[in-house]
Motif scaffolding. Structure first.
Motif, PDB file in Angstrom:
ATOM      1  N   ILE A 217       8.215  -8.145  37.992  1.00 26.60           N
ATOM      2  CA  ILE A 217       8.571  -8.348  36.787  1.00 26.60           C
ATOM      3  C   ILE A 217       9.481  -9.450  35.960  1.00 26.60           C
ATOM      4  CG2 ILE A 217       7.868  -7.972  34.047  1.00 26.60           C
ATOM      5  CD1 ILE A 217       6.515  -5.417  35.528  1.00 26.60           C
ATOM      6  N   VAL A 218      10.423  -8.905  36.018  1.00 32.54           N
ATOM      7  CA  VAL A 218      11.805  -9.527  35.459  1.00 32.54           C
ATOM      8  C   VAL A 218      11.460 -11.353  35.994  1.00 32.54           C
ATOM      9  CG1 VAL A 218      14.046  -9.676  35.631  1.00 32.54           C
ATOM     10  CG2 VAL A 218      13.329  -7.464  35.114  1.00 32.54           C
TER      11      VAL A 218
ATOM     12  N   PHE B  88       8.406 -13.520  35.346  1.00 31.76           N
ATOM     13  CA  PHE B  88       8.523 -13.102  33.609  1.00 31.76           C
ATOM     14  C   PHE B  88       9.625 -12.883  32.555  1.00 31.76           C
ATOM     15  CE2 PHE B  88       4.559 -11.118  35.773  1.00 31.76           C
ATOM     16  CZ  PHE B  88       3.812 -11.773  35.849  1.00 31.76           C
ATOM     17  N   SER B  89      10.570 -12.798  32.897  1.00 33.33           N
ATOM     18  CA  SER B  89      11.688 -13.062  32.515  1.00 33.33           C
ATOM     19  C   SER B  89      12.229 -14.088  32.122  1.00 33.33           C
ATOM     20  CB  SER B  89      12.638 -11.906  31.965  1.00 33.33           C
ATOM     21  OG  SER B  89      13.536 -12.219  33.164  1.00 33.33           O
ATOM     22  N   ARG B  90      12.897 -14.581  31.109  1.00 29.28           N
ATOM     23  CA  ARG B  90      13.514 -15.501  31.066  1.00 29.28           C
ATOM     24  C   ARG B  90      15.422 -15.106  31.909  1.00 29.28           C
ATOM     25  NH1 ARG B  90      16.925 -19.128  27.016  1.00 29.28           N
ATOM     26  NH2 ARG B  90      19.017 -18.414  27.216  1.00 29.28           N
ATOM     27  N   PHE B  91      15.431 -14.057  31.965  1.00 29.71           N
ATOM     28  CA  PHE B  91      16.510 -14.219  32.999  1.00 29.71           C
ATOM     29  C   PHE B  91      16.228 -14.701  34.076  1.00 29.71           C
ATOM     30  CE2 PHE B  91      18.520 -11.210  35.996  1.00 29.71           C
ATOM     31  CZ  PHE B  91      20.119 -11.464  35.678  1.00 29.71           C
TER      32      PHE B  91
ATOM     33  N   ARG C 284      13.655 -16.591  35.837  1.00 28.71           N
ATOM     34  CA  ARG C 284      13.156 -17.748  35.425  1.00 28.71           C
ATOM     35  C   ARG C 284      15.291 -18.809  35.662  1.00 28.71           C
ATOM     36  NH1 ARG C 284       9.966 -20.874  31.257  1.00 28.71           N
ATOM     37  NH2 ARG C 284       8.362 -19.965  32.270  1.00 28.71           N
ATOM     38  N   LEU C 285      15.854 -18.111  34.652  1.00 24.22           N
ATOM     39  CA  LEU C 285      16.879 -18.921  34.786  1.00 24.22           C
ATOM     40  C   LEU C 285      17.702 -18.683  35.720  1.00 24.22           C
ATOM     41  CD1 LEU C 285      17.952 -18.488  31.651  1.00 24.22           C
ATOM     42  CD2 LEU C 285      17.280 -20.878  32.367  1.00 24.22           C
TER      43      LEU C 285
END
Lengths: 499, 333
Positions: free
Chosen positions: B195-196, B199-202, B204-205
């Protein structure tokens, strides 16, 4: 006299774009043949063909009057052609002697003999450098001497100097010209590429002018004065690419830079940007334009000077701070710095401002897609699916993704470094109209470009840099490539005389 | 002079190559899954004992620790880094767990253990992210240091969990819903990581930084904190893996996870992640862990001696990676 090397009718294209079209060039024994032209005129490409690094699409290469097919740099070196590159190709941790004889070291190395030979070669150039010294400990000038000695050790009959004095001090540059005269007396053929016209006039026997990948002419320095040479380099009609510049009202000052100095030698740069203005930053590659842009954006450190942003003191320490303060940078190296090629278009577009499309650090897929859909329509980005990687797009559309990123981030000081490099004509026009639009929206826009026509077509005024200094400013009545080159290329004294 | 006088080169090809069947791309996406299925088939043919519930649960239980560490390693590798210290940090976690449960309530003790793992990761992460030291060297140093600390704390002797740690031992041996508890924990970690990452900004970065750090930095993002964070996560997960091992065996030993970092890296790589950063996924890493587990299991069932197993494992890793890179290798022809 048979030329040592002759290139005849060379064609070379990259991805369908002609870098060279039917270019011919030759070097005779004991002459200095200079090559001049604007950035992108094809000088480097031509030299890479001569050095065996690139194979021409058409045309022939002759060495000593005999047509050959260079299979690679090693082949070219074996046939006596050496190139002294702008970025030197020495092994920094090896000794001077090791570098000179690198590639032809005998299996059993007799150090004493090698060192003596290296010393002799260097002495022939009029220098005294210890052959045992480590190259990284030498000054740039001495490193260059080692490069030349390396070429001599390979019995080079043609030596190509690509912008050799760009990295040298005034005194070192003079000594280099002395070395070149010495080589000429020994019958070596020299190709000399430089933007410094005074040097070229001091040393060249012939000058060839290249423009847009074609020969303009080959002349002798006494027959053609400097201003005529510059006209030969640039003389091209302003194209009609730029569209109608909308009438915008110039508003309050957003950014003021005073006496900016950077660790890399850029100094004394002062200018200001106002709302609704498109300001150009011109000058040759390496004149410090990109460095100034990166410093304002917090990507590189500043040594001194003050920057005022919306009336307040501003000293960026990171791009993050700059973005928070509403500054955007479209970097010159699109693939290396502008986009993450493997990442989806959608993800690139929202990267600089994820706030509106996330909740508690998680993306809300629907909202992100609708935001990006809006940007794609607005900027007319041609793509298959916004989930495709950016690498699937053409250069122009990749650049539009970078612009979309900053439209979405919403800064009002926008710096664009070579915004249309590697972009086809259609996309260029669209990018120009986006730049006009930014200004119309009340942003302050700074455009860095090596295409002078682009600067004149787009900008309300053009700042000109040369050798790390801001040399002056051109206003529309004075817009001409000659004026711009004159400001950028001539040294301080002449510049003051003109001003 | 005009265009193209005829010459030996002819003109360059201008059209993009027609879209051929992209074997390479397909393989990157489903290759790991294919290897997994093939192995599953081979294993069930090879031995009747393989496809039994007992055996499968056993594989899951044995590799829970590796799986948990593989998640942290994946994050690190996505940023183009490497973390060699996970095995040693798991040993430190195992020893510290056994020490602390004697004096502290279990939840407090476990939180402290995870905190110590995270702290080790923070040290490595800081050195990599902000002092720009090579991850290989930094985590090699942490690998030695953490193992040393584990040896000091345990005095070289295994520490029994004993009565105070009974609850932990129950966790290590329990089968809620018919699945070993450590395996459930591993599933949970993978689910959260999935999930992280997706789907998260973290997440993706982290991926973006691995593929082009400079572009991310120039988008106004503090790359350093993200890079440091992945090492913190890796350290914390390694400590959790240490807890899991201790819960299973009932002792905290400084020899836990000796060489585990290589299994973990192998699992991530078999899962198709690129050591050059930016490429890799949680599901494939999970499959990588299972593949590793199945290979060991088949060879055990077939009675292949331990030393031989290592050789075969090496060969299989190479084969997996060659298949992952099939597209590049073919294109170079």
């Amino acid at each position: 006299m048979t030329p040592l090397v002759a290139l005849r009718g060379i064609d070379k294209s990259f991805a369908g774009i002609h870098a060279l079209s039917g270019v011919s060039f030759d070097v005779r024994p004991g002459e200095v043949h200079a090559m001049v032209g604007e950035n992108g005129a094809g000088k480097s490409t031509l030299m890479r063909v001569m050095g065996g690094e690139l194979r021409p699409d058409a045309g022939s290469v002759e060495v000593g009057g005999e047509a050959v097919r260079l299979t690679g740099p090693t082949d070219a070196i074996r046939r006596g052609i050496s190139i002294i590159h702008q970025e030197m190709a020495l092994a920094p941790d090896l000794s001077v002697a090791e570098n000179i004889f690198l590639g032809e070291l005998p299996a059993r190395i007799g150090w004493g003999r090698l060192n003596t030979q290296a010393k002799e070669l260097i002495a022939r150039l009029g220098f005294d450098i210890s052959p045992r010294a480590t190259v990284s400990d030498l000054s740039v000038a001495h490193q260059q001497v080692v490069e030349i000695a390396k070429a001599l050790s390979r019995r080079a009959r043609v030596i190509v100097f690509d912008e050799p004095t760009a990295v040298l001090s005034m005194g070192d540059a003079k000594r280099l010209l002395e070395i070149i005269r010495g080589l000429r007396r020994e019958g070596v053929g020299i190709v000399y590429i430089s933007h410094r016209l005074d040097e070229i006039y001091a040393i060249a026997d012939r000058i060839s002018v290249l423009k847009d990948g074609r020969n303009v002419d080959t002349v002798t320095p006494d027959a053609v004065p400097v201003d005529q040479l510059i006209r030969m380099m640039v003389g091209r009609p302003l194209s009609q690419l730029f569209g109608e510049k909308p009438h915008t009202t110039v508003g309050e000052e957003l950014l003021r830079v005073e006496n900016l100095a950077l660790p890399n030698g850029v100094a004394g740069v002062s200018f200001s940007l106002r709302r609704g203005e498109v300001v150009g930053l011109g000058g040759l590659v390496g004149s410090g334009r990109t460095e100034v842009a990166r410093a304002i954006f917090g990507a590189d450190p500043i040594s001194s000077g003050t920057i005022t942003l919306r009336g307040e003191n501003y000293r960026p320490r990171s791009p993050k701070q700059a973005v928070r303060h509403g500054i955007a940078l479209v970097p010159e190296d699109r693939k290396g710095q502008g986009v993450v090629l493997d990442l989806a278009i959608r993800k690139n577009a929202t990267m600089a401002n994820t706030g509106p499309v996330t909740r508690l650090g998680f993306f809300s897929g629907g909202k992100e897609r609708s935001v990006v859909r809006g940007l794609i329509d607005d900027l007319r980005i041609k793509l298959g699916d916004m989930g495709d990687p950016v690498s699937s797009l053409s250069g122009g559309n990749q650049q539009k993704v970078v612009l979309a990123k900053w439209f979405h981030a919403g800064g009002d000081v926008v710096i664009l470094d070579e915004p249309t490099r590697g972009v086809d004509v259609g996309a260029k026009t669209e990018i120009y109209s986006l730049i006009h639009r930014m200004a119309a929206e009340g942003k302050a826009v700074l455009v860095i470009s090596s295409e002078h026509a682009e600067l004149f077509g787009l900008c309300d005024r053009v700042l000109v840099m040369g050798e790390g200094r801001l040399r002056g400013e051109l206003l529309p009545p004075d817009y001409s490539e000659e004026n711009l080159l004159m400001l950028s290329m001539t040294s301080g004294a002449e510049e003051r005389a003109r001003a | 002079m005009t265009d193209n006088a005829a010459g030996y080169g002819q003109s360059v090809t201008r059209e993009a190559a027609p879209r051929r069947f992209q074997f390479g791309k397909l393989f990157r996406q489903f290759g790991t899954f294919a290897i997994f299925l093939i192995l599953l088939g081979l294993a069930s043919l090879q031995s009747d004992a393989f496809l039994t519930e007992r055996n499968i649960m056993n594989i899951l239980r044995q590799h829970a620790g590796t799986g948990i560490m593989a998640v942290g390693m994946l994050y690190v590798i996505l940023t183009r880094g490497i973390d060699l210290s996970v095995g040693s940090i798991s040993a430190l976690g195992a020893v510290v767990t056994a020490v602390l449960v004697q004096d502290y309530p279990l939840p407090v003790a476990l939180l402290m253990v995870v905190g110590i793992g995270a702290a080790c990761g923070a040290v490595s992460g800081f050195l990599v992210a902000f002092l720009r030291l090579p991850a290989f060297v930094v985590t090699l140093a942490m690998m030695t240091a953490a193992r040393g600390m584990a040896l000091i704390l345990s005095n070289g002797q295994p520490i029994m969990l004993g009565e105070p740690g009974a609850a932990l031992s129950v966790f290590g041996t329990a089968f809620p819903l018919g699945v070993p508890a450590p395996a459930l924990l591993m599933f949970g970690v993978f689910a959260l990581a999935f999930i992280v990452l997706n789907f998260s900004r973290f997440g993706r970065l982290v991926k973006a930084i691995g593929s082009n750090e400079e572009a991310v930095r120039l988008s106004g993002i503090s790359v350093g904190w993200y890079v440091m964070a992945v090492y913190v996560i890796s350290g914390a997960l390694a400590a959790i893996a240490g807890i899991v091992v201790t819960s299973r065996s009932g002792v905290g030993s400084a020899s836990v996870g000796d060489g585990a970092e290589l299994d973990v890296i192998a699992a991530v790589v078999i899962g198709g992640a690129s050591l050059m950063g930016g490429r890799g996924g949680v599901l494939n890493t999970f499959l990588g862990v299972l593949i590793l587990g199945i290979i060991g299991n088949i060879m055990n069932l077939a009675g292949v001696p331990g030393y031989h197993q290592q050789v075969y494992l090496g060969v299989i890793i190479v084969v997996a990676v060659v298949l992952q890179h099939a597209s590049h290798i073919l294109r170079r022809r």
